[in-house]
Enzyme design. Sequence first.
Site: not given
Length: 352
Positions: A284, A46, A201, A286, A194, A164
């Site tokens: 994200e 505003e 990115r 397991g 991992d 992947w």
Amino acid sequence: MAEAIRLAKKGLFTTSPNPRVGCVIVKNHQIIAQGWHEKAGQPHAEINALTQAAGEAKGSTVYVTLEPCCHYGRTPPCTDALINAGIAKLIIAMQDPNSRVAGKGIQQLRAAGIDVQFGLLEAQAKQLNIGFVSRMTRQRPWITVKIASSLDGKIALANGKSQWITGEAARTDVHRLRARSCAILTGINTVNQDDPELSVRYVQTPRQPLRIILDNRLEIATHAKVLQKPGVSIFTTVHDSEKIHALTEKGARVVILPSSTGKLNLVEVMTKLAEFEINELFVEAGSTLAGALVESRLVDEIIIYAAPILLGNSAQSMLNLPELASLSQKWLLEIKEIGKVGCDIKITAKLI
């Protein structure tokens, strides 16, 4: 109002922990000014629109996606600015779920003689700020679990290898979801397996989400990639002074939630994240942590990227959930959206 919502979306990656808000000022059937909230601590939508109007807002109609604030926070009240500008009418998409506002802004504006209406494109405005609404009304973030799987529902080989499964287009799409989130959450098993960065990115963003690690026994290695940049909070149940000192030296915040079982209480974690002003939490993790979140009824939606591959029976399943005795105990979901991202299928489902 559709234009105001379009403007609000410009703050998709930047306004956290504030809501995303857009504003359009109309006079004599012409748009004379518009604005959107860009970042917490900076002027609200505003104010930006009124500044652009440069004194021409008197007698105008203002469209705004969220009820104007009526209290001093990081910035002064927007209600005062609208009243002082002499606007004639205000149309609001949704009321502010923040208890400090929650209709009080509307009352204040009406008391000043301004015609106020609300509810126009309300559903779209709420969807844009679904995490903010969740934090204000449920005292926890909106929680999305992301899963990358094969068509037979597997997320990794038996040995844990998962990079992947999905294609590059799906991974880029995930980074867009990361960018709009306030924080990304994972468990210590994923960090150890991992060694992820958990950063954005593949898309441009001026702000990196916070990273949240659930680590019951404080096993995280101080050389983990996730610790190489600031903005990490580690939740644990143990008080290891030496390890905590080493982690804080790396810039991490260690949050201890005592537990008689040695396991973090996930409800307590989410309550604490709401106190940290986390609106949207992107998980994200397991199958164990993701399954535990589902079992705790904390997950709002699941986004599955299903790759056109099969990994077989010995591969790891997407969710570790308890065995059901009958089909009546099944977990119910509502499919909200299905589409293709590159070669993969993207399914968005809301838990019922």
